[in-house]
Design a protein around this motif. Structure first.
Motif, PDB file in Angstrom:
ATOM      1  N   LYS A   2       0.836  -1.198   0.000  1.00 17.99           N
ATOM      2  CA  LYS A   2       0.000   0.000   0.000  1.00 17.99           C
ATOM      3  C   LYS A   2       0.872   1.251   0.000  1.00 17.99           C
ATOM      4  CE  LYS A   2      -3.944  -1.980   2.535  1.00 17.99           C
ATOM      5  NZ  LYS A   2      -4.829  -1.804   3.711  1.00 17.99           N
ATOM      6  N   LEU A   7      -1.923   4.998   3.778  1.00 18.86           N
ATOM      7  CA  LEU A   7      -1.652   4.525   5.143  1.00 18.86           C
ATOM      8  C   LEU A   7      -1.585   5.663   6.157  1.00 18.86           C
ATOM      9  CD1 LEU A   7       1.136   1.944   4.270  1.00 18.86           C
ATOM     10  CD2 LEU A   7      -1.183   1.398   5.033  1.00 18.86           C
ATOM     11  N   PRO A 100      -1.337   7.450  11.231  1.00 17.07           N
ATOM     12  CA  PRO A 100      -2.032   6.313  10.613  1.00 17.07           C
ATOM     13  C   PRO A 100      -3.522   6.609  10.416  1.00 17.07           C
ATOM     14  CG  PRO A 100      -0.557   5.558  12.342  1.00 17.07           C
ATOM     15  CD  PRO A 100      -0.592   7.054  12.435  1.00 17.07           C
ATOM     16  N   SER A 104      -3.804  -0.181  10.282  1.00 13.17           N
ATOM     17  CA  SER A 104      -2.951  -0.980   9.408  1.00 13.17           C
ATOM     18  C   SER A 104      -1.659  -1.404  10.079  1.00 13.17           C
ATOM     19  CB  SER A 104      -2.620  -0.202   8.132  1.00 13.17           C
ATOM     20  OG  SER A 104      -3.786   0.064   7.392  1.00 13.17           O
ATOM     21  N   PHE A 105      -1.098  -0.555  10.982  1.00 13.17           N
ATOM     22  CA  PHE A 105       0.219  -0.816  11.548  1.00 13.17           C
ATOM     23  C   PHE A 105       0.176  -0.995  13.058  1.00 13.17           C
ATOM     24  CE2 PHE A 105       2.255   1.429   7.778  1.00 13.17           C
ATOM     25  CZ  PHE A 105       2.873   0.273   7.300  1.00 13.17           C
ATOM     26  N   TYR A 109       5.947  -2.365  15.322  1.00 13.11           N
ATOM     27  CA  TYR A 109       6.328  -2.901  14.018  1.00 13.11           C
ATOM     28  C   TYR A 109       6.680  -1.780  13.049  1.00 13.11           C
ATOM     29  CZ  TYR A 109       5.689  -4.827   9.319  1.00 13.11           C
ATOM     30  OH  TYR A 109       5.853  -5.164   7.998  1.00 13.11           O
ATOM     31  N   SER A 110       5.899  -0.707  13.029  1.00 12.58           N
ATOM     32  CA  SER A 110       6.128   0.357  12.047  1.00 12.58           C
ATOM     33  C   SER A 110       7.492   1.002  12.230  1.00 12.58           C
ATOM     34  CB  SER A 110       5.022   1.412  12.119  1.00 12.58           C
ATOM     35  OG  SER A 110       5.050   2.108  13.352  1.00 12.58           O
ATOM     36  N   ALA A 113       9.633  -1.489  10.354  1.00 11.33           N
ATOM     37  CA  ALA A 113       9.282  -1.722   8.950  1.00 11.33           C
ATOM     38  C   ALA A 113       9.572  -0.519   8.070  1.00 11.33           C
ATOM     39  CB  ALA A 113       7.805  -2.096   8.852  1.00 11.33           C
ATOM     40  N   ALA A 145       4.528   0.212   0.886  1.00 10.61           N
ATOM     41  CA  ALA A 145       5.023  -0.636   1.974  1.00 10.61           C
ATOM     42  C   ALA A 145       4.216  -1.921   2.047  1.00 10.61           C
ATOM     43  CB  ALA A 145       4.916   0.111   3.301  1.00 10.61           C
ATOM     44  N   VAL A 147       2.220  -4.659   4.010  1.00 10.28           N
ATOM     45  CA  VAL A 147       1.440  -4.577   5.242  1.00 10.28           C
ATOM     46  C   VAL A 147       0.919  -5.975   5.584  1.00 10.28           C
ATOM     47  CG1 VAL A 147      -0.470  -3.444   6.435  1.00 10.28           C
ATOM     48  CG2 VAL A 147       0.743  -2.224   4.607  1.00 10.28           C
ATOM     49  N   LEU A 150      -1.941  -7.927  11.284  1.00  7.28           N
ATOM     50  CA  LEU A 150      -1.485  -7.401  12.570  1.00  7.28           C
ATOM     51  C   LEU A 150      -0.849  -8.457  13.475  1.00  7.28           C
ATOM     52  CD1 LEU A 150      -4.241  -4.771  13.448  1.00  7.28           C
ATOM     53  CD2 LEU A 150      -1.803  -4.342  13.124  1.00  7.28           C
ATOM     54  N   GLN A 153       2.600  -8.829  12.287  1.00  4.95           N
ATOM     55  CA  GLN A 153       3.374  -7.632  12.613  1.00  4.95           C
ATOM     56  C   GLN A 153       3.860  -7.688  14.058  1.00  4.95           C
ATOM     57  OE1 GLN A 153       1.711  -3.778  11.679  1.00  4.95           O
ATOM     58  NE2 GLN A 153       0.533  -4.607   9.942  1.00  4.95           N
TER      59      GLN A 153
END
Length: 606
Positions: A2, A7, A100, A104-105, A109-110, A113, A145, A147, A150, A153
């Motif tokens: 995405k 995002l 966000p 999504s994140f 993790y973000s 990532a 990115a 995705v 969750l 993630q």
């Protein structure tokens, strides 16, 4: 996959007037996203004063991602950091906030990532500007990115977080070891603390009196360089007190033969930077064919001084200070050969020099092993980033396969000393303790004696369990006769963990063939940090250990009876015990030394 535009809601930060900075709300600027992947609050050092309405507009929430809009280098533009704190912070005009737009994140993790190679490879080419690299919201919105779900993630974040914890633990342990080595150098290279078995006066003389040949340097000309040939070292090849061969120049064999008439390094020679990077030091430890350029001085020790001891002395605070005073104030700085010859070197008898050099070399080897382990762990993390953040490797279960090690926390007594019922008894436990202490603090040259081992085990048990059971007030200090007479020493020898050994006037124990088995048990029962804690006593004399353990035992007696622990009270405890009374006649048990030991016990155990 995405795009960021789907995002995040992207926005630039606040630009306040100059007078607003320096106090007020924590303020995220360019440096934080460049330096950190996750922001918790303490990393944010800037402050800005803003009206409440503006502060609300530019507030950063947990899970928001901050990107630096500008950087001095293109490689660092658009780096991401996720905010995981709880206090109100704002962000500046050179930062883009990515809020966000949905779920999504995972926030942790973000942070990993959005710094991954798959993201950086898109952002870096977008950097624009002749002097500084810049990126705007429009270009950032085009980045795509992956995705994952969750749960995956969170599993990835846990795995990478555990790797960071392991790396942080290793960094902390390395820092502790470096501090210990620095303290050991200061004490051992000045004679403040003597290794067991050594006494006598030290000498001090000019370096020119301690060399086999006059101190020399490489050619004062620029030779022709080739793609291969004889390595030709300059000060850039003296890195972290070692010879670094990663960035080499080469000269011809013919030139090397000419230069060798003046200077040709060999094993044991000490190399000292004398121009540009003045004071860099390395020692030639392996036989290989090379030569040096004029910015390096070659020092070849004579029979009066051990080469490795001289190497450490040139790194000591004493010599570093002398070199600094003798270095001229030209643009690059340099020290003349005559001034190098005048450096004052302190040294004991040759046998003690050898012992000091061996002790410091062991510490260097341990540091090198830890640094290598850390480097391997960093490389493994990079592989994990590439595999996990691109979907090449999928984590099915949300659990990490990496075991985090907390090197900073004290071992918990219940977890350490109370293993499951029936696993091992006291004698086996103490056999393992004795064995690991022998491995850690004994050597073929200096086997670990029973008295020293007893003091170390006493201090270890006080550190871990807060009490040291079974230790009696004996002439040499706290002593547990059961270790010798009720099994542990015998078990350790029978199991092949340790063996008796004599070397000259030194007798005691050294590690035997099955010591790794004991180390495995110790790691399981006590953890890695216990031995790191004990390292502070490595260069304490037996008298110093006896003083500390004796005073600590007396302080514990006073504590149990509700009495204050002062010098007079400790002396009274020592005086009232027939085995200990004679200690008060020794200088090591002077009032000043007892006071110092009381303060140290409070720092160590209370």
């Amino acid at each position: 996959m995405k795009p960021f535009s789907d995002l995040f809601e992207l926005s630039n930060g606040v630009n306040a007037d100059k007078a607003s900075y320096g106090q007020g709300l924590p303020f995220i600027n360019v440096l934080e996203p460049i330096t950190h992947s996750h922001l918790y609050g303490p990393e944010i050092t800037g402050q800005v004063t803003l009206p409440e309405a503006i502060a609300v507009s530019y507030a950063v929430r947990r899970g928001d991602v901050l990107f630096n809009r500008t950087s001095e280098t293109q490689d660092e533009v658009g780096l991401a950091a996720t905010y995981l704190g709880t206090e109100l912070v704002v962000f500046g005009g050179f930062v883009i906030r990515g809020r966000p737009t949905g779920q999504s994140f995972d926030p942790v993790y973000s942070g990993y990532a959005l710094r991954a190679p798959i993201i950086r490879s898109q952002i870096i080419p977008m950097g624009q500007g002749a002097i500084r690299a810049n990126i705007g919201q429009q270009n950032l919105g085009l980045v795509v990115a992956p995705v994952p779900p969750l749960p995956e993630q969170r599993a990835i974040a846990t795995a990478l977080g555990d790797m960071d914890a392991l790396l942080g633990g290793l960094d902390s342990l390395i820092a502790k070891k470096r501090d210990l080595k620095q303290a050991a150098m200061q004490q051992l290279l000045t004679g403040q603390i003597r290794l067991p078995g050594f006494d006598g006066e030290w000498s001090r003389t000019e370096l020119k009196q301690l060399v086999l040949i006059p101190i020399t340097d490489g050619p004062h000309m620029t030779p022709r360089f080739y793609n291969s040939g004889v390595p030709f070292l300059s000060v850039n090849n003296l890195v972290d007190n070692r010879i670094d061969l990663t960035d080499l120049r080469y000269i011809s064999k013919v030139d090397d033969q000419i230069f060798a008439k003046k200077c040709k390094p060999r094993v044991g020679d000490v190399l000292l930077g004398k121009a540009a990077s003045v004071g860099k030091v390395a020692i030639v430890e392996e036989e290989f064919d090379f030569n040096i350029w004029s910015p390096i001085a070659l020092v070849r020790a004579n029979e009066e001084i051990h080469a490795k001891f001289l190497y450490y002395q040139l790194l000591s605070t004493d010599c570093v200070g002398q070199i600094s005073l003798l270095t001229n104030s030209s643009s690059q700085g340099n020290i003349g050969m005559g001034d190098i010859e005048k450096l004052q070197i302190s040294y004991p008898e040759r046998e003690e020099q050898t012992a000091i050099a061996a002790a410091l070399s062991d510490m260097d080897a341990e540091l090198a092993a830890l640094e290598a382990r850390r480097d391997k762990t960093r490389n493994l993390k990079q592989v994990m980033l590439q595999e996990l953040l691109t979907g090449r490797t999928r984590l099915i279960e949300p659990a990490s396969k990496v075991i985090a090690v907390d090197f900073s926390a004290k071992p918990k007594p219940a977890a350490v000393q109370q293993p499951a019922a029936g696993t091992h008894n006291w004698a086996i436990n103490e056999a393992v303790v004795v064995a690991v202490l022998v491995k850690q603090f004994g050597s073929e040259q200096y086997p670990l004696g029973r008295k020293r081992c007893t003091k170390l085990s006493y201090l270890m048990h006080r550190h871990v369990e807060h009490v040291a059971q079974g230790y009696l007030k004996k002439a040499a200090g706290p002593y547990n006769p059961s270790v010798k007479y009720k099994g542990p020493e015998g078990i350790a020898q029978k199991n092949g963990y340790i063996r008796t050994h004599s070397q000259g006037k030194f007798a005691g124990f050294v590690a035997a063939g099955k010591i790794a088995q004991a180390e495995g048990y110790f790691e399981k029962w006590y953890g890695a940090d216990v031995l790191a804690w004990l390292e502070q006593f490595r260069y304490k004399s037996n008298d110093e250990l006896e003083l500390l353990a004796t005073v600590d035992m007396a302080v514990e007696d006073l504590r149990r009876t509700g009495k204050p622990a002062n010098v007079d009270a400790v002396k009274s405890v020592i005086h009232d015990n027939p085995e200990w009374e004679a200690k008060l006649e020794r200088e090591i048990f002077s009032g000043a030394n007892i006071a110092r030991a009381i303060a140290q016990t409070r720092e160590l155990f209370h």
